[in-house]
Motif scaffolding. Structure first.
Motif, PDB file in Angstrom:
ATOM      1  N   THR A  13      43.283  15.515  -8.782  1.00 13.66           N
ATOM      2  CA  THR A  13      42.777  16.883  -8.906  1.00 13.66           C
ATOM      3  C   THR A  13      42.957  17.485 -10.289  1.00 13.66           C
ATOM      4  O   THR A  13      42.171  18.329 -10.692  1.00 13.66           O
ATOM      5  CB  THR A  13      43.495  17.801  -7.897  1.00 13.66           C
ATOM      6  OG1 THR A  13      44.911  17.727  -8.114  1.00 13.66           O
ATOM      7  CG2 THR A  13      43.205  17.377  -6.473  1.00 13.66           C
ATOM      8  N   ILE A  14      43.964  17.052 -11.021  1.00 10.37           N
ATOM      9  CA  ILE A  14      44.314  17.739 -12.265  1.00 10.37           C
ATOM     10  C   ILE A  14      43.220  17.588 -13.317  1.00 10.37           C
ATOM     11  O   ILE A  14      42.971  18.506 -14.110  1.00 10.37           O
ATOM     12  CB  ILE A  14      45.676  17.220 -12.807  1.00 10.37           C
ATOM     13  CG1 ILE A  14      46.206  18.152 -13.893  1.00 10.37           C
ATOM     14  CG2 ILE A  14      45.566  15.798 -13.313  1.00 10.37           C
ATOM     15  CD1 ILE A  14      47.633  17.832 -14.317  1.00 10.37           C
ATOM     16  N   VAL A  15      42.516  16.451 -13.321  1.00  7.69           N
ATOM     17  CA  VAL A  15      41.504  16.204 -14.346  1.00  7.69           C
ATOM     18  C   VAL A  15      40.286  17.094 -14.149  1.00  7.69           C
ATOM     19  O   VAL A  15      39.623  17.482 -15.105  1.00  7.69           O
ATOM     20  CB  VAL A  15      41.109  14.714 -14.352  1.00  7.69           C
ATOM     21  CG1 VAL A  15      40.014  14.446 -15.392  1.00  7.69           C
ATOM     22  CG2 VAL A  15      42.330  13.852 -14.659  1.00  7.69           C
ATOM     23  N   SER A  16      39.975  17.444 -12.878  1.00  8.07           N
ATOM     24  CA  SER A  16      38.809  18.280 -12.614  1.00  8.07           C
ATOM     25  C   SER A  16      38.908  19.626 -13.320  1.00  8.07           C
ATOM     26  O   SER A  16      37.921  20.160 -13.819  1.00  8.07           O
ATOM     27  CB  SER A  16      38.653  18.494 -11.106  1.00  8.07           C
ATOM     28  OG  SER A  16      38.426  17.274 -10.444  1.00  8.07           O
ATOM     29  N   ILE A  17      40.106  20.195 -13.340  1.00  9.37           N
ATOM     30  CA  ILE A  17      40.310  21.498 -13.971  1.00  9.37           C
ATOM     31  C   ILE A  17      40.091  21.421 -15.477  1.00  9.37           C
ATOM     32  O   ILE A  17      39.561  22.343 -16.099  1.00  9.37           O
ATOM     33  CB  ILE A  17      41.728  22.028 -13.653  1.00  9.37           C
ATOM     34  CG1 ILE A  17      41.871  22.277 -12.150  1.00  9.37           C
ATOM     35  CG2 ILE A  17      42.018  23.295 -14.427  1.00  9.37           C
ATOM     36  CD1 ILE A  17      40.951  23.335 -11.601  1.00  9.37           C
ATOM     37  N   ALA A  18      40.501  20.312 -16.080  1.00 10.50           N
ATOM     38  CA  ALA A  18      40.373  20.170 -17.538  1.00 10.50           C
ATOM     39  C   ALA A  18      39.011  19.641 -17.948  1.00 10.50           C
ATOM     40  O   ALA A  18      38.741  19.480 -19.153  1.00 10.50           O
ATOM     41  CB  ALA A  18      41.468  19.226 -18.056  1.00 10.50           C
ATOM     42  N   ALA A  19      38.115  19.383 -16.980  1.00  7.23           N
ATOM     43  CA  ALA A  19      36.834  18.739 -17.273  1.00  7.23           C
ATOM     44  C   ALA A  19      36.015  19.439 -18.364  1.00  7.23           C
ATOM     45  O   ALA A  19      35.501  18.771 -19.270  1.00  7.23           O
ATOM     46  CB  ALA A  19      36.015  18.608 -15.986  1.00  7.23           C
ATOM     47  N   PRO A  20      35.842  20.771 -18.322  1.00  7.80           N
ATOM     48  CA  PRO A  20      35.025  21.405 -19.373  1.00  7.80           C
ATOM     49  C   PRO A  20      35.546  21.149 -20.776  1.00  7.80           C
ATOM     50  O   PRO A  20      34.767  20.842 -21.684  1.00  7.80           O
ATOM     51  CB  PRO A  20      35.092  22.896 -19.013  1.00  7.80           C
ATOM     52  CG  PRO A  20      35.399  22.922 -17.550  1.00  7.80           C
ATOM     53  CD  PRO A  20      36.295  21.746 -17.309  1.00  7.80           C
ATOM     54  N   ASP A  21      36.859  21.258 -20.962  1.00 10.13           N
ATOM     55  CA  ASP A  21      37.435  21.043 -22.292  1.00 10.13           C
ATOM     56  C   ASP A  21      37.308  19.591 -22.735  1.00 10.13           C
ATOM     57  O   ASP A  21      37.070  19.308 -23.919  1.00 10.13           O
ATOM     58  CB  ASP A  21      38.913  21.462 -22.301  1.00 10.13           C
ATOM     59  CG  ASP A  21      39.100  22.948 -22.103  1.00 10.13           C
ATOM     60  OD1 ASP A  21      38.978  23.398 -20.949  1.00 10.13           O
ATOM     61  OD2 ASP A  21      39.335  23.670 -23.092  1.00 10.13           O
ATOM     62  N   ILE A  22      37.453  18.665 -21.799  1.00 13.82           N
ATOM     63  CA  ILE A  22      37.324  17.251 -22.134  1.00 13.82           C
ATOM     64  C   ILE A  22      35.912  16.948 -22.619  1.00 13.82           C
ATOM     65  O   ILE A  22      35.704  16.276 -23.633  1.00 13.82           O
ATOM     66  CB  ILE A  22      37.678  16.377 -20.912  1.00 13.82           C
ATOM     67  CG1 ILE A  22      39.152  16.543 -20.547  1.00 13.82           C
ATOM     68  CG2 ILE A  22      37.379  14.906 -21.201  1.00 13.82           C
ATOM     69  CD1 ILE A  22      39.556  15.807 -19.273  1.00 13.82           C
ATOM     70  N   VAL A  23      34.914  17.451 -21.880  1.00 10.66           N
ATOM     71  CA  VAL A  23      33.517  17.176 -22.242  1.00 10.66           C
ATOM     72  C   VAL A  23      33.174  17.808 -23.584  1.00 10.66           C
ATOM     73  O   VAL A  23      32.501  17.201 -24.422  1.00 10.66           O
ATOM     74  CB  VAL A  23      32.579  17.687 -21.139  1.00 10.66           C
ATOM     75  CG1 VAL A  23      31.126  17.590 -21.572  1.00 10.66           C
ATOM     76  CG2 VAL A  23      32.786  16.883 -19.863  1.00 10.66           C
ATOM     77  N   ARG A  24      33.632  19.036 -23.812  1.00 15.03           N
ATOM     78  CA  ARG A  24      33.309  19.723 -25.072  1.00 15.03           C
ATOM     79  C   ARG A  24      33.910  18.992 -26.265  1.00 15.03           C
ATOM     80  O   ARG A  24      33.254  18.816 -27.286  1.00 15.03           O
ATOM     81  CB  ARG A  24      33.806  21.168 -25.026  1.00 15.03           C
ATOM     82  CG  ARG A  24      32.861  22.140 -24.342  1.00 15.03           C
ATOM     83  CD  ARG A  24      33.251  23.578 -24.644  1.00 15.03           C
ATOM     84  NE  ARG A  24      34.518  23.920 -24.028  1.00 15.03           N
ATOM     85  CZ  ARG A  24      34.650  24.496 -22.830  1.00 15.03           C
ATOM     86  NH1 ARG A  24      33.570  24.760 -22.114  1.00 15.03           N
ATOM     87  NH2 ARG A  24      35.823  24.793 -22.338  1.00 15.03           N
ATOM     88  N   GLU A  25      35.173  18.573 -26.144  1.00 14.02           N
ATOM     89  CA  GLU A  25      35.830  17.958 -27.301  1.00 14.02           C
ATOM     90  C   GLU A  25      35.349  16.536 -27.553  1.00 14.02           C
ATOM     91  O   GLU A  25      35.199  16.119 -28.703  1.00 14.02           O
ATOM     92  CB  GLU A  25      37.347  17.959 -27.103  1.00 14.02           C
ATOM     93  CG  GLU A  25      38.099  17.397 -28.298  1.00 14.02           C
ATOM     94  CD  GLU A  25      39.600  17.581 -28.185  1.00 14.02           C
ATOM     95  OE1 GLU A  25      40.347  16.697 -28.643  1.00 14.02           O
ATOM     96  OE2 GLU A  25      40.033  18.617 -27.637  1.00 14.02           O
ATOM     97  N   LEU A  26      35.121  15.764 -26.474  1.00 13.33           N
ATOM     98  CA  LEU A  26      34.766  14.358 -26.631  1.00 13.33           C
ATOM     99  C   LEU A  26      33.265  14.112 -26.588  1.00 13.33           C
ATOM    100  O   LEU A  26      32.823  12.983 -26.810  1.00 13.33           O
ATOM    101  CB  LEU A  26      35.452  13.531 -25.536  1.00 13.33           C
ATOM    102  CG  LEU A  26      36.980  13.566 -25.517  1.00 13.33           C
ATOM    103  CD1 LEU A  26      37.521  12.668 -24.421  1.00 13.33           C
ATOM    104  CD2 LEU A  26      37.558  13.161 -26.871  1.00 13.33           C
ATOM    105  N   ASP A  27      32.482  15.151 -26.248  1.00  7.48           N
ATOM    106  CA  ASP A  27      31.031  15.045 -26.190  1.00  7.48           C
ATOM    107  C   ASP A  27      30.597  13.907 -25.255  1.00  7.48           C
ATOM    108  O   ASP A  27      29.828  13.016 -25.626  1.00  7.48           O
ATOM    109  CB  ASP A  27      30.458  14.812 -27.597  1.00  7.48           C
ATOM    110  CG  ASP A  27      28.938  15.006 -27.638  1.00  7.48           C
ATOM    111  OD1 ASP A  27      28.426  15.775 -26.794  1.00  7.48           O
ATOM    112  OD2 ASP A  27      28.288  14.378 -28.492  1.00  7.48           O
TER     113      ASP A  27
END
Length: 513
Positions: A13-27
């Motif tokens: 579950t923890i990764v779902s919350i950070a998903a927007p930031d992960i996608v933005r930084e890593l494209d």
């Protein structure tokens, strides 16, 4: 053991919350974020049976330690992913290794717990095990939201390091006895299972990119299922099979596995889709999205304890039937409320949906172990957990494809209604639907030009479009629980202790023969 498996629950579950930031930084690509989550679940499904078998052959304590080390090292590597073209492959690859570590760790840890308690007390013990583990899962979204906001999304992976250290220390202090069985590891069977599951889920996952009318989509799905059929046939002729298929002769075990499959189609994917919905349609922050998911866990934690008591007193069937009905009603009512765009109004239905899963998870898992204890704790646990995690992978792929397709259709219609040309609306909707379903970020374009200006004007309409698309997903989850109820009706019933006695009698008869 609860501390050890806490990492595996938190990481669902923890990764779902950070998903927007992960996608933005890593494209990441449109489907990249779903694969970051799905790679973990798929590796769990593919290698759980291997983990259970290794726990039998080499002892559960040793496999718990090895699994913990694999898990924490791959967690650190996920947090150290570099930016650039290699980022997506790096992150997906090490998430898969994380899943492998969890697949080694979890069945071994559960085998230790099962071995400690007699059958008549096992239901309540495992209800506590799953209930508190589920409560620790609730820490995932909260912790993920706080770490992402206060520090960096990379910390959602690094947080596993102190948990792993504590787990290893406690494992050493527990002085667990390693009980080993004779036999060998079925390498061919393990390869067939991993290939069959991986190929079938790949077909479901890529249906959005390739299309449901694509030969590649159905070739992967059919090919994966065909390989799994070959696996079943192969296992019947092996002296030391990866999975002893005789356990499915017990109708109760088969029904337990079927109920778990359809319940897990909804449960694990729920965290990703509910989190993205909260951040897109409700404009919630990561912390607010985490609190939104707490409603699910509140219902889950309470019902799991209740379900364990029902199992010990009356057997699994009443708990499974109650859970399937409660879950089906909860998901259906929740789906109807999604377009209200009010987090406050949704909490009773979120709690009801979580309660339905809570009634099912521990009783079905425990009853399956009690009914088929003959082969081994680790092996049987590996079977049930393989079913659970394969279902979660399929659920992520199917519901993700459905969500993206409906979102694209809804947004296209909205943009055309606001004056955008049909071709431009389709292109913009395709880009936007891939972005929000892959990352949970519905921020409008910041550039200039007609398309950006129009998008800023219709953000609220797009948020409602996304909520309507999520309704299809949540109704699908309700249908999955409805199918689980049909299988629960076919469950033969009986208490855990009685099932264990019957299994012991069958083993004695087999030895005599």
């Amino acid at each position: 053991m609860m501390f050890a498996v806490a990492m595996t629950f938190i990481d669902q579950t923890i990764v779902s919350i950070a998903a927007p930031d992960i996608v933005r930084e890593l494209d990441l690509s449109a489907s990249g974020m779903q694969w970051v989550i799905n790679a973990y679940l798929l590796a769990l499904a593919a290698f759980f049976a291997v983990g259970g078998r290794l726990a039998d052959l080499y002892g559960p304590r040793r496999i718990v330690v090895i699994g913990t080390l694999v898990f924490v090292v791959s967690s650190v590597m996920c947090g150290c992913v570099p930016k650039g073209d290699a980022a997506q492959g790096w992150l997906i690859g090490f998430r898969a290794v994380q899943g492998l570590g969890a697949a080694l760790l979890f069945p071994a840890a559960l085998a230790v717990v099962v071995a400690v308690f007699p059958a008549e007390r096992r239901g309540r013990a495992l209800a506590l095990f799953f209930g508190l583990s589920g409560a620790l899962t609730a820490v995932g979204p909260l912790l993920g939201g706080w770490l992402t906001a206060a520090w960096t999304w990379r910390a959602v992976f690094w947080v596993n390091v102190p948990v792993a250290v504590v787990a290893l220390v406690l494992t050493a202090m527990a002085h667990i006895t390693d009980r080993r069985r004779t036999g060998t590891l079925d390498i061919v069977g393990a390869a067939l299972m991993a290939a069959g599951m991986g190929l079938s889920v790949l077909g479901f996952q890529q249906a959005y990119v390739w299309g449901w009318d694509s030969a590649a989509t159905w070739l992967c799905v059919a090919g994966g299922l065909a390989i799994l059929a070959v696996f079943v046939r192969y296992e019947r002729g092996v002296r030391d099979p990866l999975i002893d298929l005789r356990v499915f002769r017990d109708r109760g075990f088969t029904m337990d596995a079927a109920v778990l499959f359809f319940a897990m189609l909804a449960f694990v994917p729920l965290f990703f889709f509910a989190s993205v919905y909260a951040q897109v349609s409700l404009s919630a922050s990561p912390n607010q999205a985490a609190l939104f998911l707490l409603y699910v866990f509140a219902g889950f934690a309470i019902a799991s304890q209740w379900g364990g008591r029902i199992l010990d007193k009356r057997g699994a069937r009443p708990a499974l039937q109650m859970g399937a009905v409660v879950g089906c009603v909860g998901f259906a009512l929740w789906a109807g409320k999604l377009t209200d765009l009010s987090m406050h109004d949704q909490w009773p239905y979120a709690a009801l949906a979580g309660a339905g899963i809570g009634f099912i998870l521990a009783p079905a898992s425990t009853d399956a172990v009690n009914r088929a204890i003959g082969p081994s704790y680790g092996e049987v646990t590996g079977i049930t957990q393989t079913v659970r995690n394969y279902a979660a992978s399929v659920g992520m792929a199917v519901f993700g494809t459905l969500l993206t397709h409906v979102t694209r259709s809804n947004v296209t219609n909205t943009l055309e209604a606001h004056g955008m040309s049909a071709e431009q609306a389709r292109d913009t909707a395709h880009s936007l639907s891939g972005s929000i379903t892959g990352s949970g970020d519905a921020a409008p374009p910041t550039g200039t030009g007609p398309a950006a200006d129009q998008m800023r004007e219709v953000v609220s309409a797009v948020q409602r479009d996304f909520a309507e698309a999520n309704q299809w997903v949540f109704y699908g989850m309700a249908i999955a629980l409805g199918i689980a109820f049909l299988f629960a009706l076919l469950h033969p019933g009986g208490t855990a202790a009685a099932s264990s006695v019957e299994a012991q009698q069958e083993r004695t008869s087999a030895k005599s023969a």
